[in-house]
Design a protein around this motif. Structure first.
Motif, PDB file in Angstrom:
ATOM      1  N   ARG A   1      65.304  44.486  76.961  1.00 42.47           N
ATOM      2  CA  ARG A   1      64.477  45.316  76.082  1.00 42.47           C
ATOM      3  C   ARG A   1      65.092  45.372  74.703  1.00 42.47           C
ATOM      4  O   ARG A   1      66.315  45.290  74.541  1.00 42.47           O
ATOM      5  CB  ARG A   1      64.364  46.718  76.646  1.00 42.47           C
ATOM      6  CG  ARG A   1      63.721  46.777  78.023  1.00 42.47           C
ATOM      7  CD  ARG A   1      63.234  48.159  78.390  1.00 42.47           C
ATOM      8  NE  ARG A   1      62.375  48.737  77.384  1.00 42.47           N
ATOM      9  CZ  ARG A   1      61.065  48.468  77.238  1.00 42.47           C
ATOM     10  NH1 ARG A   1      60.479  47.622  78.034  1.00 42.47           N
ATOM     11  NH2 ARG A   1      60.364  49.057  76.292  1.00 42.47           N
ATOM     12  N   VAL A   2      64.228  45.535  73.733  1.00 40.54           N
ATOM     13  CA  VAL A   2      64.622  45.859  72.368  1.00 40.54           C
ATOM     14  C   VAL A   2      63.808  47.091  72.008  1.00 40.54           C
ATOM     15  O   VAL A   2      62.587  47.013  71.853  1.00 40.54           O
ATOM     16  CB  VAL A   2      64.329  44.701  71.383  1.00 40.54           C
ATOM     17  CG1 VAL A   2      64.640  45.116  69.958  1.00 40.54           C
ATOM     18  CG2 VAL A   2      65.102  43.454  71.772  1.00 40.54           C
ATOM     19  N   ASP A   3      64.456  48.238  71.947  1.00 38.71           N
ATOM     20  CA  ASP A   3      63.791  49.503  71.622  1.00 38.71           C
ATOM     21  C   ASP A   3      64.494  50.091  70.413  1.00 38.71           C
ATOM     22  O   ASP A   3      65.708  50.347  70.450  1.00 38.71           O
ATOM     23  CB  ASP A   3      63.863  50.478  72.805  1.00 38.71           C
ATOM     24  CG  ASP A   3      63.049  49.987  73.999  1.00 38.71           C
ATOM     25  OD1 ASP A   3      61.941  49.462  73.786  1.00 38.71           O
ATOM     26  OD2 ASP A   3      63.519  50.142  75.136  1.00 38.71           O
ATOM     27  N   LEU A   4      63.755  50.299  69.338  1.00 43.57           N
ATOM     28  CA  LEU A   4      64.317  50.783  68.078  1.00 43.57           C
ATOM     29  C   LEU A   4      63.553  52.011  67.617  1.00 43.57           C
ATOM     30  O   LEU A   4      62.329  52.073  67.736  1.00 43.57           O
ATOM     31  CB  LEU A   4      64.217  49.693  67.002  1.00 43.57           C
ATOM     32  CG  LEU A   4      64.863  48.347  67.358  1.00 43.57           C
ATOM     33  CD1 LEU A   4      64.462  47.291  66.336  1.00 43.57           C
ATOM     34  CD2 LEU A   4      66.368  48.498  67.445  1.00 43.57           C
ATOM     35  N   ALA A   5      64.277  52.991  67.074  1.00 47.33           N
ATOM     36  CA  ALA A   5      63.640  54.231  66.611  1.00 47.33           C
ATOM     37  C   ALA A   5      64.157  54.599  65.232  1.00 47.33           C
ATOM     38  O   ALA A   5      65.312  54.346  64.894  1.00 47.33           O
ATOM     39  CB  ALA A   5      63.934  55.367  67.591  1.00 47.33           C
ATOM     40  N   VAL A   6      63.277  55.213  64.462  1.00 40.86           N
ATOM     41  CA  VAL A   6      63.640  55.845  63.188  1.00 40.86           C
ATOM     42  C   VAL A   6      63.249  57.309  63.340  1.00 40.86           C
ATOM     43  O   VAL A   6      62.090  57.624  63.621  1.00 40.86           O
ATOM     44  CB  VAL A   6      62.890  55.214  61.993  1.00 40.86           C
ATOM     45  CG1 VAL A   6      63.250  55.921  60.700  1.00 40.86           C
ATOM     46  CG2 VAL A   6      63.175  53.719  61.905  1.00 40.86           C
TER      47      VAL A   6
ATOM     48  N   LEU B   1      60.299  61.618  65.648  1.00 33.87           N
ATOM     49  CA  LEU B   1      60.071  60.184  65.554  1.00 33.87           C
ATOM     50  C   LEU B   1      59.215  59.864  64.338  1.00 33.87           C
ATOM     51  O   LEU B   1      58.109  60.384  64.185  1.00 33.87           O
ATOM     52  CB  LEU B   1      59.388  59.668  66.824  1.00 33.87           C
ATOM     53  CG  LEU B   1      59.184  58.165  66.933  1.00 33.87           C
ATOM     54  CD1 LEU B   1      60.538  57.443  66.973  1.00 33.87           C
ATOM     55  CD2 LEU B   1      58.367  57.841  68.182  1.00 33.87           C
ATOM     56  N   LEU B   2      59.735  59.004  63.461  1.00 30.91           N
ATOM     57  CA  LEU B   2      59.006  58.554  62.271  1.00 30.91           C
ATOM     58  C   LEU B   2      58.440  57.155  62.464  1.00 30.91           C
ATOM     59  O   LEU B   2      57.407  56.816  61.880  1.00 30.91           O
ATOM     60  CB  LEU B   2      59.920  58.552  61.045  1.00 30.91           C
ATOM     61  CG  LEU B   2      60.540  59.887  60.647  1.00 30.91           C
ATOM     62  CD1 LEU B   2      61.471  59.696  59.461  1.00 30.91           C
ATOM     63  CD2 LEU B   2      59.453  60.905  60.347  1.00 30.91           C
ATOM     64  N   ALA B   3      59.135  56.346  63.240  1.00 32.07           N
ATOM     65  CA  ALA B   3      58.702  54.978  63.478  1.00 32.07           C
ATOM     66  C   ALA B   3      59.445  54.431  64.691  1.00 32.07           C
ATOM     67  O   ALA B   3      60.518  54.916  65.037  1.00 32.07           O
ATOM     68  CB  ALA B   3      58.987  54.108  62.252  1.00 32.07           C
ATOM     69  N   GLY B   4      58.867  53.417  65.321  1.00 30.95           N
ATOM     70  CA  GLY B   4      59.539  52.822  66.454  1.00 30.95           C
ATOM     71  C   GLY B   4      58.959  51.478  66.829  1.00 30.95           C
ATOM     72  O   GLY B   4      57.842  51.124  66.437  1.00 30.95           O
TER      73      GLY B   4
ATOM     74  N   MET C   1      54.920  47.286  71.116  1.00 25.15           N
ATOM     75  CA  MET C   1      54.439  48.370  70.260  1.00 25.15           C
ATOM     76  C   MET C   1      55.268  48.437  68.987  1.00 25.15           C
ATOM     77  O   MET C   1      56.488  48.315  69.039  1.00 25.15           O
ATOM     78  CB  MET C   1      54.564  49.736  70.962  1.00 25.15           C
ATOM     79  CG  MET C   1      53.614  49.948  72.088  1.00 25.15           C
ATOM     80  SD  MET C   1      53.817  51.597  72.803  1.00 25.15           S
ATOM     81  CE  MET C   1      55.134  51.262  73.968  1.00 25.15           C
ATOM     82  N   LEU C   2      54.584  48.644  67.874  1.00 22.88           N
ATOM     83  CA  LEU C   2      55.213  48.965  66.599  1.00 22.88           C
ATOM     84  C   LEU C   2      54.372  50.065  65.997  1.00 22.88           C
ATOM     85  O   LEU C   2      53.154  49.934  65.884  1.00 22.88           O
ATOM     86  CB  LEU C   2      55.255  47.753  65.672  1.00 22.88           C
ATOM     87  CG  LEU C   2      55.722  48.037  64.246  1.00 22.88           C
ATOM     88  CD1 LEU C   2      57.182  48.469  64.217  1.00 22.88           C
ATOM     89  CD2 LEU C   2      55.512  46.811  63.362  1.00 22.88           C
ATOM     90  N   TRP C   3      55.021  51.167  65.638  1.00 24.73           N
ATOM     91  CA  TRP C   3      54.296  52.307  65.071  1.00 24.73           C
ATOM     92  C   TRP C   3      55.134  52.925  63.969  1.00 24.73           C
ATOM     93  O   TRP C   3      56.357  53.069  64.097  1.00 24.73           O
ATOM     94  CB  TRP C   3      54.017  53.359  66.143  1.00 24.73           C
ATOM     95  CG  TRP C   3      53.407  54.618  65.599  1.00 24.73           C
ATOM     96  CD1 TRP C   3      52.106  54.824  65.242  1.00 24.73           C
ATOM     97  CD2 TRP C   3      54.090  55.845  65.335  1.00 24.73           C
ATOM     98  NE1 TRP C   3      51.934  56.097  64.773  1.00 24.73           N
ATOM     99  CE2 TRP C   3      53.149  56.751  64.821  1.00 24.73           C
ATOM    100  CE3 TRP C   3      55.410  56.260  65.476  1.00 24.73           C
ATOM    101  CZ2 TRP C   3      53.467  58.045  64.454  1.00 24.73           C
ATOM    102  CZ3 TRP C   3      55.738  57.549  65.109  1.00 24.73           C
ATOM    103  CH2 TRP C   3      54.775  58.432  64.611  1.00 24.73           C
TER     104      TRP C   3
ATOM    105  N   LEU D   1      59.461  50.397  56.451  1.00 27.05           N
ATOM    106  CA  LEU D   1      60.012  50.699  57.777  1.00 27.05           C
ATOM    107  C   LEU D   1      59.556  49.692  58.835  1.00 27.05           C
ATOM    108  O   LEU D   1      60.364  49.244  59.654  1.00 27.05           O
ATOM    109  CB  LEU D   1      59.639  52.114  58.226  1.00 27.05           C
ATOM    110  CG  LEU D   1      60.516  53.246  57.727  1.00 27.05           C
ATOM    111  CD1 LEU D   1      59.998  54.582  58.249  1.00 27.05           C
ATOM    112  CD2 LEU D   1      61.955  53.036  58.134  1.00 27.05           C
ATOM    113  N   GLY D   2      58.290  49.352  58.838  1.00 29.54           N
ATOM    114  CA  GLY D   2      57.779  48.392  59.819  1.00 29.54           C
ATOM    115  C   GLY D   2      58.465  47.045  59.675  1.00 29.54           C
ATOM    116  O   GLY D   2      58.882  46.433  60.661  1.00 29.54           O
ATOM    117  N   ARG D   3      58.616  46.599  58.458  1.00 32.48           N
ATOM    118  CA  ARG D   3      59.295  45.332  58.181  1.00 32.48           C
ATOM    119  C   ARG D   3      60.761  45.401  58.622  1.00 32.48           C
ATOM    120  O   ARG D   3      61.277  44.460  59.229  1.00 32.48           O
ATOM    121  CB  ARG D   3      59.179  45.026  56.694  1.00 32.48           C
ATOM    122  CG  ARG D   3      59.723  43.701  56.281  1.00 32.48           C
ATOM    123  CD  ARG D   3      59.553  43.522  54.752  1.00 32.48           C
ATOM    124  NE  ARG D   3      59.842  42.189  54.356  1.00 32.48           N
ATOM    125  CZ  ARG D   3      58.996  41.174  54.347  1.00 32.48           C
ATOM    126  NH1 ARG D   3      57.750  41.368  54.722  1.00 32.48           N
ATOM    127  NH2 ARG D   3      59.363  39.976  53.972  1.00 32.48           N
TER     128      ARG D   3
END
Length: 148
Positions: free
Chosen positions: A34-39, A46-49, A63-65, A75-77
């Motif tokens: 898995r690659v799970d990333l959070a901001v 949660l602002l982005a993930g 998922m990218l949000w 942030l998405g980039r």
């Protein structure tokens, strides 16, 4: 006997583990993970993930949000860049994803993704004209046209 496993919180994880065990026994594998990333903000909101998986040398972005107040800030980039870097370390050579959002499709195209397939509902299908695009791109040491 077939039962409805929807209410079982761990069902998907159990099913995935069983499937991967069988696949490992019969097919050459790379790192499955898995690659799970959070901001998050200072309060932990949660602002982005980004949530993705790796297998057979591919990174699949599930998922990218990014929350509405932080869109178009990079942030998405940045999340995609980090996911690419982590997947390269896990032996991935390419990435793929799917989206039904035209703005998201255009965002991914700006990251050098290409559409390789699309499913579009026909005139009598609901919702009419809905399209799901499948996109892919190669990974390498130079991501997003940057030089190292």
């Amino acid at each position: 006997m077939i039962t409805d496993a929807s209410p079982e919180s761990g069902f998907s994880s159990d099913l995935e583990a069983a499937l991967l065990e069988d696949l490992r026994a019969s097919s050459a594998q790379t790192h499955n993970g898995r690659v799970d990333l959070a901001v998050r903000d200072d309060d932990g909101a949660l602002l982005a993930g980004l949530a993705a998986t790796t297998s057979y040398g591919w990174l699949r972005v599930n998922m990218l949000w990014v929350c509405s107040g932080h869109r178009r800030t990079g942030l998405g980039r940045q999340l995609m860049q980090r996911a690419f870097e982590q997947s390269l370390q896990k032996g991935c050579h390419a990435t793929w994803l799917e989206t039904s959002n035209p703005q998201a499709r255009d965002f991914y195209k700006s990251l050098e993704f290409e559409v390789f397939a699309a499913l579009t509902n026909e005139a009598n299908d609901v919702p009419q004209g809905h399209t799901r695009w499948f996109l892919r791109r190669k990974l390498g040491p130079s991501l997003f046209g940057e030089t190292s």
